[in-house]
Design a protein around this motif. Structure first.
Motif, PDB file in Angstrom:
ATOM      1  N   THR A  88       7.467   9.287  -1.659  1.00  0.00           N
ATOM      2  CA  THR A  88       6.045   9.222  -1.331  1.00  0.00           C
ATOM      3  C   THR A  88       5.821   8.283  -0.158  1.00  0.00           C
ATOM      4  O   THR A  88       6.557   7.323   0.034  1.00  0.00           O
ATOM      5  N   GLN A 104       2.610   7.103   0.203  1.00  0.00           N
ATOM      6  CA  GLN A 104       1.365   6.440  -0.157  1.00  0.00           C
ATOM      7  C   GLN A 104       1.602   4.936  -0.309  1.00  0.00           C
ATOM      8  O   GLN A 104       2.578   4.491  -0.900  1.00  0.00           O
ATOM      9  N   THR A 105       0.700   4.155   0.257  1.00  0.00           N
ATOM     10  CA  THR A 105       0.783   2.695   0.207  1.00  0.00           C
ATOM     11  C   THR A 105      -0.606   2.135  -0.094  1.00  0.00           C
ATOM     12  O   THR A 105      -1.590   2.883  -0.160  1.00  0.00           O
ATOM     13  N   GLY A 106      -0.675   0.826  -0.257  1.00  0.00           N
ATOM     14  CA  GLY A 106      -1.981   0.206  -0.430  1.00  0.00           C
ATOM     15  C   GLY A 106      -2.903   0.469   0.750  1.00  0.00           C
ATOM     16  O   GLY A 106      -4.120   0.608   0.580  1.00  0.00           O
ATOM     17  N   THR A 128      -2.866   3.251   2.790  1.00  0.00           N
ATOM     18  CA  THR A 128      -3.366   4.627   2.765  1.00  0.00           C
ATOM     19  C   THR A 128      -4.399   4.809   1.669  1.00  0.00           C
ATOM     20  O   THR A 128      -5.395   5.524   1.849  1.00  0.00           O
ATOM     21  N   GLN A 129      -4.184   4.153   0.539  1.00  0.00           N
ATOM     22  CA  GLN A 129      -5.151   4.269  -0.547  1.00  0.00           C
ATOM     23  C   GLN A 129      -6.467   3.602  -0.181  1.00  0.00           C
ATOM     24  O   GLN A 129      -7.546   4.108  -0.516  1.00  0.00           O
ATOM     25  N   ARG A 130      -6.397   2.485   0.526  1.00  0.00           N
ATOM     26  CA  ARG A 130      -7.616   1.783   0.934  1.00  0.00           C
ATOM     27  C   ARG A 130      -8.457   2.642   1.872  1.00  0.00           C
ATOM     28  O   ARG A 130      -9.685   2.665   1.792  1.00  0.00           O
ATOM     29  N   GLY A 161      -8.026   6.030   2.242  1.00  0.00           N
ATOM     30  CA  GLY A 161      -8.160   7.398   1.781  1.00  0.00           C
ATOM     31  C   GLY A 161      -7.497   8.402   2.698  1.00  0.00           C
ATOM     32  O   GLY A 161      -8.021   9.505   2.923  1.00  0.00           O
ATOM     33  N   ALA A 213      -3.596  10.314   4.024  1.00  0.00           N
ATOM     34  CA  ALA A 213      -2.373  10.808   3.411  1.00  0.00           C
ATOM     35  C   ALA A 213      -1.120  10.084   3.878  1.00  0.00           C
ATOM     36  O   ALA A 213      -0.148   9.966   3.126  1.00  0.00           O
ATOM     37  N   GLY A 219       2.359  -1.707   4.948  1.00  0.00           N
ATOM     38  CA  GLY A 219       1.657  -0.562   4.388  1.00  0.00           C
ATOM     39  C   GLY A 219       1.583   0.604   5.345  1.00  0.00           C
ATOM     40  O   GLY A 219       1.031   1.656   5.003  1.00  0.00           O
TER      41      GLY A 219
END
Length: 332
Positions: A3, A5-7, A9-11, A13, A15, A191
């Motif tokens: 994956t 996904q990191t903190g 990318t999540q922050r 939104g 991919a 990240g």
């Protein structure tokens, strides 16, 4: 499959942990939109753009991207309050600051509901940014192209800033142009990666094609770090490709400003007809006419990893797949 996904990318939104750096006069809505649509974060460099033109660029990205984020970058050597107000009103969702104190600007960013980023070059600068409440810290190594804040290499700098940052996402900038570099940065705690030189060689970038061809034919050791191209931004270290201007100055014994060979000479004109003098901080965008090779050819040490001119979506997709493969191999 590993994956990405990191903190970070999540922050945001998004991919993919891939950021197209705000590459001076080479950005435009086409490039930023292409990167964001591919899953990364596209950026607009608007520090010197007129407020109305900057608002139009932000509105163009907002209209084409919908809820997908993109960013703007402002250099704080100059007063950016009016410009920031206009760009936030136009809908800029992410604001990146560079080369200055962001504290007078951060309340306005928060009031607009946007996210803030700040480029730093030392752990102390990172600590100060986090105390101010910056949402994302960009750790810039001296390998970077364009204007360079500090003197530490990214390999030593990045883990120190990650240690300081705690839960604040950190992006790695300087010397990264492929998925192996992204994977290495992530292994060190980043990240995501902030990449400029790779996107200068993109189909959408506002770059003179001849400069792009020179870029992909150049090896990584053929860069120069100093303050030579100082007209417009004095005393600001930067990294460029070696050129006739650099070679002539070195051959003359590296004289100080005011005594350099060809100083004041007009060597080119922009697409809009503005004169470009030798040692100007201007870079060759599309439509530049004249001796473009003697201009400031901003590029980082990662230039030796850039081998083609490709659409931004292809670049993002390729880097992501390379990173997945590199991380999968590391895990094995």
């Amino acid at each position: 499959m590993s994956t990405l996904q990191t903190g970070f990318t999540q922050r945001l939104g998004i991919a993919l942990p891939i950021v197209q750096a705000p590459i001076g006069g080479h950005t435009n809505p086409e490039l930023a939109v292409a990167v964001s649509r591919a899953g990364g974060l596209g950026m607009l460099a608007l520090s010197w753009t007129g407020i109305d033109e900057g608002r139009a660029q932000v509105a163009a990205c907002r209209e084409r991207l919908g809820s997908l984020p993109f960013g703007i970058n402002l250099v704080l050597v100059w007063n950016q309050h009016a410009r920031l107000d206009g760009l936030l009103e136009a809908g800029a969702p992410v604001v990146s600051f560079f080369w200055g104190d962001p504290s007078p600007y951060l309340p306005r960013v928060r009031e607009a509901g946007a996210l803030s980023m700040l480029t730093v070059a030392t752990p102390d600068q990172a600590r100060r940014a986090i105390e101010l409440g910056v949402d994302v810290v960009v750790a810039q190594g001296v390998e970077a192209g364009g204007h360079v804040l500090g003197e530490m290499g990214l390999m030593a700098l990045l883990p120190q800033i990650v240690d300081v940052a705690g839960t604040t996402p950190v992006l790695a900038a300087g010397g990264i142009a492929d998925g192996r570099g992204l994977a290495a940065a992530m292994t060190l705690g980043a990240g995501g990666a902030w990449m400029g030189t790779r996107f200068v060689a993109s189909a959408e970038a506002d770059v003179l094609p001849a400069f792009q061809e020179k870029l992909i034919a150049t090896s990584g050791e053929a860069t120069f770090h100093g303050t030579l191209f100082d007209e417009g931004w004095p005393e600001a270290p930067h990294r460029v490709l070696r050129s006739s201007t650099v070679e002539a100055w070195q051959a003359a014994g590296r004289p100080p400003s005011g005594h350099r060979p060809g100083e004041g000479e007009v060597i080119a004109h922009t697409a809009g007809g503005d004169a470009v003098r030798r040692y100007s901080d201007s870079n060759p965008a599309r439509g530049t006419a004249g001796d473009w090779e003697a201009m400031a050819l901003y590029a980082g040490q990662s230039v030796g990893l850039v081998h083609d001119i490709a659409p931004a979506q292809t670049i993002v997709t390729r880097i992501a797949e390379e990173a997945r493969q590199a991380l999968a191999g590391h895990q094995r």
